[in-house]
Design an enzyme around this catalytic site. Structure first.
Site, PDB file in Angstrom:
ATOM      1  N   GLU A   1       2.063   1.720  -3.569  1.00 14.50           N
ATOM      2  CA  GLU A   1       0.947   2.332  -4.289  1.00 14.50           C
ATOM      3  C   GLU A   1       1.028   3.591  -4.450  1.00 14.50           C
ATOM      4  O   GLU A   1       0.952   4.516  -5.291  1.00 14.50           O
ATOM      5  CB  GLU A   1      -0.277   1.583  -3.971  1.00 14.50           C
ATOM      6  N   HIS A   2       1.070   4.364  -2.976  1.00 16.44           N
ATOM      7  CA  HIS A   2       1.126   5.687  -2.917  1.00 16.44           C
ATOM      8  C   HIS A   2       2.208   6.572  -3.596  1.00 16.44           C
ATOM      9  O   HIS A   2       2.100   7.486  -4.293  1.00 16.44           O
ATOM     10  CB  HIS A   2       1.139   6.132  -1.609  1.00 16.44           C
TER      11      HIS A   2
ATOM     12  N   GLU B   1      -4.172   8.267   7.162  1.00 13.39           N
ATOM     13  CA  GLU B   1      -5.436   7.269   6.537  1.00 13.39           C
ATOM     14  C   GLU B   1      -5.428   6.193   7.537  1.00 13.39           C
ATOM     15  O   GLU B   1      -6.790   5.774   7.621  1.00 13.39           O
ATOM     16  CB  GLU B   1      -4.644   6.874   5.285  1.00 13.39           C
TER      17      GLU B   1
ATOM     18  N   HIS C   1       0.704  -1.149  -0.056  1.00 11.75           N
ATOM     19  CA  HIS C   1       0.043  -0.094   0.078  1.00 11.75           C
ATOM     20  C   HIS C   1       0.937   1.147   0.051  1.00 11.75           C
ATOM     21  O   HIS C   1       0.565   2.442  -0.650  1.00 11.75           O
ATOM     22  CB  HIS C   1      -0.914   0.097   1.148  1.00 11.75           C
TER      23      HIS C   1
END
Length: 435
Positions: free
Chosen positions: A71-72, A148, A68
């Site tokens: 991905e960012h 997040e 993740h």
């Protein structure tokens, strides 16, 4: 340019007059990169997705959250484009670009007008193959991800489903850990670790490029070769990595987990072990799930909300992985109504396990699945996701008529058998609410 490629037509659909309404074609480059397209007659948009065969279940405890995080970071800039350049490239033509990380894969996707598809292909190819991961970018995005995680921790539905997965698979299992990572794991990740992860997993043979809309397959293949061929990224030769075929089944651990949060409601997920992803019973389970808690006419909605007024939101679900599966019921209610709500859920599950569903529920469930399937595939984005997952995850693309035929073939006895097997297993319960 690629040394060789193989191309075949997967399926062609024609209308009553013989005109082609949909054509699916597949090309495999020498590097192992797969390109699957669906030409949609009458569409004015196109959607591209790059599916990467890596997700949170591929992480060791020290790498928790790395998929993740990466991905960012791939949106932070390349040798050719800054982060701002990436942002404005598709904004300027009214397009959309985004990404998501799942347990078993990561997807980067963009939706544009058909005439702007070459731009979307180029931007995604640049991001995937040539991202510059700097120390400053890692530190800046670390704070974003920590925010997040905090946001998810304030969402009752996220908290209870993460707790449910942790109880079902265990806190040390990749399937039991939250995809985004934890404060501790994200704080510990450094640039060098993420860079190694990037180079190891983001390889042509581990990827599928899926495109749907108004397009020409041969043209798309050439665009992908140019966009992904930067810096020799496509120069090697390899066989595509097939769908995950994990040997031993991951067993679900029954039990109860509770967490205290200052929410007004109690949020509950009650479930048990279900079929894995490619189990043939998934069609019968889909009909069962729809009849049990898939809409406003379902048993759980009618009994818990309409007749008793115990909760506003209640639904059933199933989730599937290569070697594991879960089925369950999610509901949110006031603390004073928790015991009665759970009692009703358990009663309905036991009734379905003992007697199955009615003929009327069977037909209604089939109709809901058929309608949802067809209506959900009216836009290029839905078609793209279907293509990408079929190639990367299932290694099989059933045409729409084929899926509908499998749904229509489900019998009352098949539903009763899967209900009797699944809903008599020991339960997993997650409860999140005020003290």
């Amino acid at each position: 340019m690629q040394k060789s490629r193989t191309t075949r037509t997967v399926s062609t659909v024609r209308d009553s007059g013989g005109a082609v309404t949909s054509r699916v074609r597949r090309t495999v480059l020498a590097s192992g990169l797969r390109i699957v397209t669906e030409q949609m007659a009458g569409a004015r948009s196109a959607t591209i997705g790059v599916f990467v065969d890596v997700g949170s279940r591929d992480e060791t405890p020290k790498l928790h959250g790395c998929s993740h995080f990466l991905e960012h970071l791939l949106f932070k800039g390349t040798h050719e484009r800054s982060a701002f350049d990436l942002s404005i490239a598709l904004d300027a033509v009214g397009g959309e670009i985004n990404a998501f990380t799942a347990k078993e894969y990561t997807c980067f996707h963009a939706r544009v007008l058909d005439e702007d598809l070459p731009l979307a292909v180029d931007v995604l190819g640049d991001m995937i193959t040539s991202s510059v991961i700097t120390d400053d970018d890692v530190e800046a995005e670390r704070e974003v991800i920590l925010d997040e995680i905090a946001m998810h921790d304030d969402d009752p539905d996220d908290v209870v489903h993460n707790l449910f997965a942790e109880q079902a698979f265990g806190a040390t299992s990749p399937l039991g850990r939250p995809i985004a990572g934890t404060v501790e794991s994200i704080t510990a990740l450094d640039r060098a670790t993420i860079q190694r992860f990037y180079r190891r997993h983001y390889r042509p043979e581990r990827m599928v490029v899926a495109v749907a809309g108004n397009l020409d397959h041969t043209t798309v293949v050439r665009q992908v070769e140019r966009a992904f061929g930067r810096s020799g990224w496509l120069d090697g030769e390899a066989e595509p990595v097939g769908p995950r075929r994990l040997g031993r089944r991951v067993r679900v651990k029954p039990g109860t987990s509770e967490a205290t949060r200052p929410f007004e409601q109690v949020n509950v997920v009650l479930g048990m072990e279900g079929p894995a992803r490619d189990d043939d019973r998934r069609f019968a389970l889909g009909v069962l799930n729809t009849a049990l808690g898939g809409g406003t006419s379902s048993r759980l909605f009618q009994e818990i909300r309409e007749r008793r007024g115990l909760a506003y939101s209640v639904y059933s679900f199933s989730s599937h992985h290569a070697d594991a599966g879960l089925v369950g019921v999610s509901v949110g209610c006031l603390p004073a109504k928790l015991d009665e709500t759970l009692a009703v859920v358990r009663l309905e599950l036991s009734r379905v396990a003992a007697h199955g569903i009615t003929a009327e529920e069977l037909e209604r469930g089939k109709g809901q699945l058929r309608g949802g399937l067809v209506l959900g595939l009216e836009d290029s984005a839905s078609r793209m996701v279907r293509l990408g997952k079929a190639e990367l995850v299932h290694d099989e693309l059933l045409d729409i008529d084929g899926v509908i035929a499998r749904i229509d073939a489900v019998t009352l006895e098949e539903v009763r058998e899967v209900a009797a097997e699944v809903f008599t297993r020991k339960e997993v319960l997650a409860v999140v609410g005020p003290s």
